[in-house]
Design an enzyme around this catalytic site. Structure first.
Site, mmCIF file in Angstrom:
data_model
loop_
_atom_site.group_PDB
_atom_site.id
_atom_site.type_symbol
_atom_site.label_atom_id
_atom_site.label_comp_id
_atom_site.label_asym_id
_atom_site.label_seq_id
_atom_site.Cartn_x
_atom_site.Cartn_y
_atom_site.Cartn_z
ATOM 1 N N ASN A 7 19.311 2.965 -9.511
ATOM 2 C CA ASN A 7 18.136 2.100 -9.404
ATOM 3 C C ASN A 7 17.630 1.897 -10.836
ATOM 4 O OD1 ASN A 7 15.685 0.911 -8.965
ATOM 5 N ND2 ASN A 7 14.928 2.439 -7.514
ATOM 6 N N LYS A 14 16.893 5.653 -12.035
ATOM 7 C CA LYS A 14 16.942 6.756 -11.077
ATOM 8 C C LYS A 14 18.358 6.774 -10.517
ATOM 9 C CE LYS A 14 12.163 6.476 -9.487
ATOM 10 N NZ LYS A 14 11.322 5.866 -8.472
ATOM 11 N N ARG A 91 20.724 -0.670 -6.442
ATOM 12 C CA ARG A 91 19.570 -1.306 -5.817
ATOM 13 C C ARG A 91 19.287 -2.583 -6.619
ATOM 14 N NH1 ARG A 91 13.207 -0.204 -6.495
ATOM 15 N NH2 ARG A 91 12.547 -1.695 -4.933
ATOM 16 N N HIS A 180 11.447 -3.640 -0.333
ATOM 17 C CA HIS A 180 11.593 -2.286 0.235
ATOM 18 C C HIS A 180 12.500 -2.271 1.472
ATOM 19 C CE1 HIS A 180 7.374 -1.385 -1.585
ATOM 20 N NE2 HIS A 180 8.300 -0.891 -2.371
ATOM 21 N N GLY A 210 4.122 3.654 -1.408
ATOM 22 C CA GLY A 210 4.426 4.314 -2.680
ATOM 23 C C GLY A 210 3.538 3.696 -3.742
ATOM 24 N N ARG A 241 -1.364 -3.076 -8.332
ATOM 25 C CA ARG A 241 -1.231 -4.488 -7.911
ATOM 26 C C ARG A 241 -2.308 -4.842 -6.900
ATOM 27 N NH1 ARG A 241 4.964 -3.976 -6.194
ATOM 28 N NH2 ARG A 241 5.485 -2.556 -7.876
ATOM 29 N N ASP A 283 -2.978 6.142 -9.441
ATOM 30 C CA ASP A 283 -2.289 7.227 -8.743
ATOM 31 C C ASP A 283 -3.180 7.749 -7.610
ATOM 32 O OD1 ASP A 283 0.053 9.557 -9.664
ATOM 33 O OD2 ASP A 283 -1.469 10.075 -8.178
ATOM 34 N N ARG A 285 -3.275 10.418 -5.893
ATOM 35 C CA ARG A 285 -3.794 11.798 -5.968
ATOM 36 C C ARG A 285 -5.082 11.845 -6.778
ATOM 37 N NH1 ARG A 285 2.125 13.913 -7.267
ATOM 38 N NH2 ARG A 285 1.981 11.916 -8.305
ATOM 39 N N GLY A 331 5.807 8.033 -1.119
ATOM 40 C CA GLY A 331 4.936 9.040 -1.737
ATOM 41 C C GLY A 331 3.607 9.268 -1.029
ATOM 42 N N GLY A 333 2.530 7.725 1.976
ATOM 43 C CA GLY A 333 2.712 7.798 3.437
ATOM 44 C C GLY A 333 3.230 9.154 3.896
ATOM 45 N N GLU A 334 4.060 9.779 3.072
ATOM 46 C CA GLU A 334 4.644 11.070 3.459
ATOM 47 C C GLU A 334 3.715 12.244 3.150
ATOM 48 O OE1 GLU A 334 8.419 11.395 1.396
ATOM 49 O OE2 GLU A 334 8.956 9.370 2.020
ATOM 50 N N ASN A 335 2.922 12.092 2.081
ATOM 51 C CA ASN A 335 2.188 13.264 1.577
ATOM 52 C C ASN A 335 0.690 13.284 1.832
ATOM 53 O OD1 ASN A 335 4.321 14.810 0.194
ATOM 54 N ND2 ASN A 335 4.531 12.912 -0.975
ATOM 55 N N GLU A 386 16.171 5.736 0.687
ATOM 56 C CA GLU A 386 16.757 4.439 0.325
ATOM 57 C C GLU A 386 18.143 4.628 -0.289
ATOM 58 O OE1 GLU A 386 13.002 4.294 -1.651
ATOM 59 O OE2 GLU A 386 12.949 2.125 -1.421
HETATM 60 P P1 ADP Z 1 7.443 4.741 -6.165
HETATM 61 O O1 ADP Z 1 7.006 3.457 -5.516
HETATM 62 O O2 ADP Z 1 7.292 4.724 -7.654
HETATM 63 O O3 ADP Z 1 8.777 5.259 -5.676
HETATM 64 P P2 ADP Z 1 6.370 7.028 -4.723
HETATM 65 O O4 ADP Z 1 6.955 6.699 -3.398
HETATM 66 O O5 ADP Z 1 6.891 8.199 -5.454
HETATM 67 O O6 ADP Z 1 6.336 5.769 -5.692
HETATM 68 O O7 ADP Z 1 4.786 7.234 -4.499
HETATM 69 C C1 ADP Z 1 3.924 7.484 -5.563
HETATM 70 C C2 ADP Z 1 2.512 7.632 -5.021
HETATM 71 O O8 ADP Z 1 2.482 8.723 -4.086
HETATM 72 C C3 ADP Z 1 1.474 7.901 -6.090
HETATM 73 O O9 ADP Z 1 0.332 7.095 -5.886
HETATM 74 C C4 ADP Z 1 1.129 9.365 -5.832
HETATM 75 O O10 ADP Z 1 -0.197 9.658 -6.182
HETATM 76 C C5 ADP Z 1 1.291 9.436 -4.330
HETATM 77 N N1 ADP Z 1 1.361 10.820 -3.859
HETATM 78 C C6 ADP Z 1 2.326 11.735 -4.080
HETATM 79 N N2 ADP Z 1 1.978 12.926 -3.523
HETATM 80 C C7 ADP Z 1 0.764 12.744 -2.951
HETATM 81 C C8 ADP Z 1 -0.148 13.575 -2.215
HETATM 82 N N3 ADP Z 1 0.143 14.847 -1.967
HETATM 83 N N4 ADP Z 1 -1.295 13.021 -1.769
HETATM 84 C C9 ADP Z 1 -1.584 11.740 -2.014
HETATM 85 N N5 ADP Z 1 -0.800 10.902 -2.692
HETATM 86 C C10 ADP Z 1 0.376 11.386 -3.156
#
Ligand code: ADP
Length: 411
Positions: A7, A14, A91, A180, A210, A241, A283, A285, A331, A333-335, A386
């Site tokens: 990618n 990556k 990709r 995506h 993400g 964005r 970000d 977080r 990122g 959605g999963e975390n 992906e």
């Molecule tokens: P990319 O589109 O660059 O692949 P990712 O899928 O890695 O991005 O997602 C990055 C985002 O996920 C960032 O905004 C990051 O802050 C967020 N993120 C990662 N871990 C957490 C978490 N534990 N809680 C909230 N947001 C998170």
């Protein structure tokens, strides 16, 4: 079959090296700061600790040479000979209307890819750079392009045509494309498997959240609408964005602030979204952390973010005529259990309710259901993959090309 998945971005690459028959990642990593001082390669073999090297990597050719040297390294590598890299899957962000599916890269394909640069000037040139670098370094190894846009190419015209003169679609290809694709494809299929139901009978909404973020309405395994549009700028609020906005705003700001096209583009892509509203960070977080400390701008950014997801869930439930499964991935959605919870608030009328205990447990470590017992709609948190989709597509395309060749020889 062992496949190198790449990618390629402007200053980063990556990669994953995958044994596709076993669906197993042999090693993965990332090169960053390509063409800048202090380029860095972080490499993680499947069975040994991560290693970091830094040095001069002036372009994509040098960066990919370093990646291959890592794969071959006696200490950190996973292969003995370059010939073990049987194919490369790239990709590629934009395939336009010419590529509704993945393709084996040849000279003709390269020509069309170059013509797609005008549709994705921020992405396609770097993808092409990666392909050219591999041609040089891995001469003779088949390369396949897997497009972000391909999965959405079956959308009906009423979902992809914008309300501007039709001639502009014909002249410049201005329409919704969506992005995506491999992620929306992967998580929708994974969810169908977990539900033990054929995807052909399911109505799903997928949320890839993400740094870039998009949602898709998927009916019977086909993407019938998606939130990103002509470019990855439309739709949800993202890290930096803007997502959806009244197009007249852009004209207004350009006039009032005397912005050039380039400056307006930078404003919408790099200084908007969570970053723009909060003035703190793009970000998630950081935004959640600051909101918890009581920062009202961070809280507002969070509220806009989740409100827009909820709005799209409602819209796509209408598009699909109901929804069997809602899926969160990538990122955020999963975390983030907070984002999942806030995005699903007040959706009981759709038969959709989250179980907060399950929601708290979900993470990027494993796929799981997070809906409550009495929820008619399933809600999933599924780590995306992906790279695996790209590797599987690469294998499929190469196999089909070989069969075609055999058939032609037989004729
Ligand atoms: P990319 O589109 O660059 O692949 P990712 O899928 O890695 O991005 O997602 C990055 C985002 O996920 C960032 O905004 C990051 O802050 C967020 N993120 C990662 N871990 C957490 C978490 N534990 N809680 C909230 N947001 C998170």
């Amino acid at each position: 079959m062992k496949i190198l998945v790449l990618n390629c971005g402007s200053s980063s690459i990556k990669y994953q090296f995958i044994d596709v028959d076993k669906c197993y990642v042999l090693s993965k990593g990332m090169v960053s700061r390509i063409g800048m001082s202090g380029a860095v390669l972080v490499h993680k073999p499947h069975d040994r600790p991560e290693v970091t090297i830094s040095g001069e990597m002036l372009d994509h050719i040098q960066a990919i040479e370093h990646v291959i040297a890592m794969l071959l390294s006696p200490n950190h590598g996973v292969i003995r000979d370059k010939s073990e890299i049987e194919a490369v899957g790239h990709r590629v962000v934009h395939g336009g209307e010419r590529f509704p599916h993945s393709v084996l890269i040849d000279q003709e394909v390269m020509q069309v890819l170059r013509s797609c640069i005008q549709l994705a000037p921020l992405h396609n040139p770097h993808n092409i750079r990666g392909i050219n670098a591999c041609k040089q370094i891995l001469a003779g190894v088949p390369q396949v392009a897997v497009f972000d846009t391909a999965f959405h190419q079956k959308m009906p015209p009423y979902a992809y045509i914008y309300g501007i003169p039709y001639v502009l679609y014909k002249r410049y290809g201005i329409r919704r494309y969506g992005f995506h694709g491999p992620s929306h494809f992967y998580v929708s299929h994974r969810a169908a498997k977990m539900m033990n139901r054929p995807i052909e009978r399911l109505k799903m909404i997928t949320c890839h959240l993400g740094n870039g973020a998009s949602m898709a309405a998927i009916k019977g395994g086909i993407s019938v609408d998606t939130s990103m549009g002509f470019t990855p700028l439309e739709g949800l609020l993202m890290g930096t964005r803007s997502g959806d906005l009244d197009p007249a705003i852009i004209l207004h700001i350009m006039a009032r602030e005397e912005l050039s096209l380039h400056e307006a583009n930078t404003l919408l892509n790099k200084h908007s979204g969570l970053q723009g509203i909060s003035g703190i960070s793009g970000d998630m977080r950081d935004i959640i952390g600051e909101a918890q400390k009581g920062n009202s701008f961070a809280q507002l950014a969070l509220d806009v973010y989740c409100y827009r997801i909820r709005k799209y869930i409602g819209a796509y439930a209408a598009v699909l005529g109901g929804v069997d499964a809602l899926i969160f991935t990538a990122g955020i959605g999963e975390n983030s259990s907070l984002i999942r919870k806030k995005s699903c608030e007040n959706l009981e009328f759709l038969g959709l309710k989250i179980d907060e205990q399950k929601n708290q447990k979900a993470s990027s470590k494993q796929a799981m259901e997070i809906q409550s017992e009495d929820s008619k709609t399933k809600v999933f948190c599924i780590p995306t993959n992906e790279e695996l989709v790209i590797a599987l597509e690469t294998k499929r395309v190469i196999r089909e090309a070989k069969e075609k060749q055999k058939m032609l020889k037989g004729v």
